[in-house]
Motif scaffolding. Structure first.
Motif, short mmCIF file in Angstrom:
data_model
loop_
_atom_site.label_atom_id
_atom_site.label_comp_id
_atom_site.label_asym_id
_atom_site.label_seq_id
_atom_site.Cartn_x
_atom_site.Cartn_y
_atom_site.Cartn_z
N ALA A 283 -1.25 -5.35 -9.35
CA ALA A 283 -1.34 -3.94 -8.23
C ALA A 283 -2.30 -3.16 -8.84
CB ALA A 283 0.06 -3.32 -8.42
N ASN A 284 -3.06 -2.66 -7.81
CA ASN A 284 -4.23 -1.37 -8.01
C ASN A 284 -3.20 -0.31 -7.75
OD1 ASN A 284 -5.89 0.78 -7.72
ND2 ASN A 284 -7.11 -0.36 -6.08
N THR A 285 -2.89 0.22 -9.03
CA THR A 285 -1.75 1.41 -8.85
C THR A 285 -2.42 2.79 -8.48
OG1 THR A 285 -2.27 1.94 -11.18
CG2 THR A 285 -0.30 0.48 -10.61
N VAL A 286 -3.69 2.64 -8.03
CA VAL A 286 -4.10 3.98 -7.57
C VAL A 286 -3.58 4.05 -5.86
CG1 VAL A 286 -6.20 5.27 -6.78
CG2 VAL A 286 -6.16 4.13 -9.26
N ILE A 287 -3.76 2.89 -5.38
CA ILE A 287 -3.41 2.90 -3.80
C ILE A 287 -2.09 1.99 -3.39
CG2 ILE A 287 -5.71 3.37 -3.00
CD1 ILE A 287 -5.94 0.47 -2.63
N GLU A 288 -1.69 1.35 -4.55
CA GLU A 288 -0.48 0.46 -4.25
C GLU A 288 0.72 0.71 -5.07
OE1 GLU A 288 -2.53 -3.16 -5.17
OE2 GLU A 288 -2.83 -3.90 -2.96
N ASN A 289 1.83 0.69 -4.54
CA ASN A 289 3.15 0.44 -5.20
C ASN A 289 3.56 -0.85 -5.57
OD1 ASN A 289 3.84 3.26 -4.95
ND2 ASN A 289 4.27 2.86 -2.81
N TYR A 290 4.37 -1.13 -6.35
CA TYR A 290 5.00 -2.49 -6.79
C TYR A 290 6.37 -2.44 -6.92
CZ TYR A 290 4.45 -1.29 -11.59
OH TYR A 290 4.70 -0.74 -12.90
N SER A 291 7.10 -3.59 -7.07
CA SER A 291 8.50 -3.56 -7.14
C SER A 291 8.78 -4.87 -7.72
CB SER A 291 9.57 -3.30 -6.11
OG SER A 291 9.35 -4.45 -5.20
N VAL A 292 9.68 -5.12 -8.71
CA VAL A 292 9.93 -6.38 -9.42
C VAL A 292 11.18 -6.84 -9.31
CG1 VAL A 292 10.04 -7.20 -11.57
CG2 VAL A 292 8.11 -5.82 -11.36
N LEU B 115 0.79 -1.08 -0.23
CA LEU B 115 0.04 0.12 0.00
C LEU B 115 0.87 1.21 0.05
CD1 LEU B 115 -2.70 -1.14 2.52
CD2 LEU B 115 -3.15 -0.69 0.14
N LYS B 116 0.42 2.20 -0.71
CA LYS B 116 1.20 3.35 -0.59
C LYS B 116 0.92 4.13 0.69
CE LYS B 116 0.68 4.42 -5.72
NZ LYS B 116 0.05 5.42 -6.78
N ASN B 117 2.19 5.00 1.01
CA ASN B 117 2.06 5.74 2.27
C ASN B 117 0.82 6.69 2.32
OD1 ASN B 117 4.52 4.59 3.33
ND2 ASN B 117 5.56 6.19 2.27
N GLY B 118 0.46 6.61 3.59
CA GLY B 118 -0.97 7.35 3.49
C GLY B 118 -2.20 6.62 3.37
N VAL B 119 -2.16 5.48 2.88
CA VAL B 119 -3.33 4.72 2.58
C VAL B 119 -3.48 3.96 3.75
CG1 VAL B 119 -4.46 2.87 1.23
CG2 VAL B 119 -2.86 4.75 0.08
N LEU B 120 -4.69 3.99 4.27
CA LEU B 120 -5.13 3.25 5.58
C LEU B 120 -4.84 1.64 5.51
CD1 LEU B 120 -6.12 3.41 8.52
CD2 LEU B 120 -8.42 3.16 7.71
N ASP B 121 -4.27 1.03 6.38
CA ASP B 121 -3.88 -0.38 6.23
C ASP B 121 -4.84 -1.18 7.27
OD1 ASP B 121 -3.11 -2.89 6.02
OD2 ASP B 121 -0.91 -2.39 6.12
N PRO B 122 -6.18 -1.54 7.20
CA PRO B 122 -6.91 -2.14 8.32
C PRO B 122 -6.30 -3.45 8.69
CG PRO B 122 -8.14 -1.95 6.29
CD PRO B 122 -6.76 -1.24 6.02
N GLN B 123 -5.66 -4.22 7.72
CA GLN B 123 -5.23 -5.36 8.05
C GLN B 123 -3.72 -5.31 8.87
OE1 GLN B 123 -4.81 -7.30 3.92
NE2 GLN B 123 -5.79 -9.11 5.14
N GLY B 124 -3.21 -4.38 8.62
CA GLY B 124 -1.88 -3.90 9.40
C GLY B 124 -2.24 -3.68 10.66
N GLY C 34 5.32 -1.06 16.72
CA GLY C 34 4.57 0.11 16.19
C GLY C 34 3.76 -0.14 15.06
N GLU C 35 3.88 0.66 14.09
CA GLU C 35 3.02 0.53 12.75
C GLU C 35 3.58 -0.68 12.10
OE1 GLU C 35 3.89 2.87 9.25
OE2 GLU C 35 1.71 2.98 8.90
N VAL C 36 2.14 -1.64 11.57
CA VAL C 36 2.50 -2.81 10.84
C VAL C 36 1.92 -2.75 9.60
CG1 VAL C 36 1.78 -5.24 10.74
CG2 VAL C 36 2.32 -3.81 13.07
N ARG C 37 2.37 -2.90 8.60
CA ARG C 37 1.86 -2.98 7.05
C ARG C 37 2.16 -4.15 6.27
NH1 ARG C 37 -0.35 2.03 5.93
NH2 ARG C 37 0.65 2.32 3.71
N GLN C 38 0.80 -4.84 5.91
CA GLN C 38 0.82 -5.88 4.95
C GLN C 38 0.63 -5.78 3.66
OE1 GLN C 38 -1.10 -9.43 6.71
NE2 GLN C 38 -2.19 -9.77 4.84
N GLY C 39 1.82 -6.47 2.99
CA GLY C 39 1.61 -6.26 1.40
C GLY C 39 1.56 -7.91 0.78
N LYS C 40 1.58 -7.93 -0.32
CA LYS C 40 1.58 -9.19 -1.08
C LYS C 40 2.93 -9.61 -1.76
CE LYS C 40 -2.09 -7.71 -3.56
NZ LYS C 40 -3.07 -7.30 -4.30
#
Lengths: 84, 84
Positions: free
Chosen positions: B71-80, B9-18, B34-40
């Motif tokens: 990826a939903n590029t509106v709210i997500e970043n991706y790296s390859v 998720l991009k910074n600033g986007v709420l991460d309810p799972q996290g 502290g903060e927890v962020r979950q990605g795929k």
């Protein structure tokens, strides 16, 4: 200090999400994609006294978190990486 | 040839799972998180002619897959990352 926990399904465990992604990629014309596996990458910010401990102790604490919550160790593997 | 696509998720986007993971860790006694962020993390097996192409072309093809599906590029970043 941050920790990254990569949780992935064990080999041999069916991955319906991965299969669905693979089929969707094929239908979008990406034919040269074989098996697809989807896992989770959980990024944890570690604070307070834990963040100041030696790396081995931090890693052990994060592994404990993975064992107790982050991974279902019956069907999932996990790996821990400390960042920064 | 394998490719790994990390979607977060991009910074600033709420991460309810996290947030839910963070609260669960606290309730299990892991207070110093502290903060927890979950990605795929999506692992793709690349086959046929694509797998034999130069790395830059393979990476471009996988980025195309991420843009169109993974990826939903509106709210997500991706790296390859290419593996092997």
């Amino acid at each position: 200090m941050k920790a990254r926990v990569h949780v992935s399904l064990k080999n041999g465990v069916l991955d319906p999400q991965g299969k669905a992604i693979g089929q969707a990629l094929h239908s979008l014309g990406f034919a040269e994609v074989g098996e697809v596996r989807q896992g989770k990458l959980i990024e944890l910010e570690l604070t307070g006294a834990l963040a100041a401990k030696p790396k081995a102790e931090i890693e052990a604490a994060v592994k404990d978190m993975a064992q107790k919550l982050l991974a279902n160790t019956v069907i999932e593997n996990y790996s821990v990486e400390l960042v920064g």
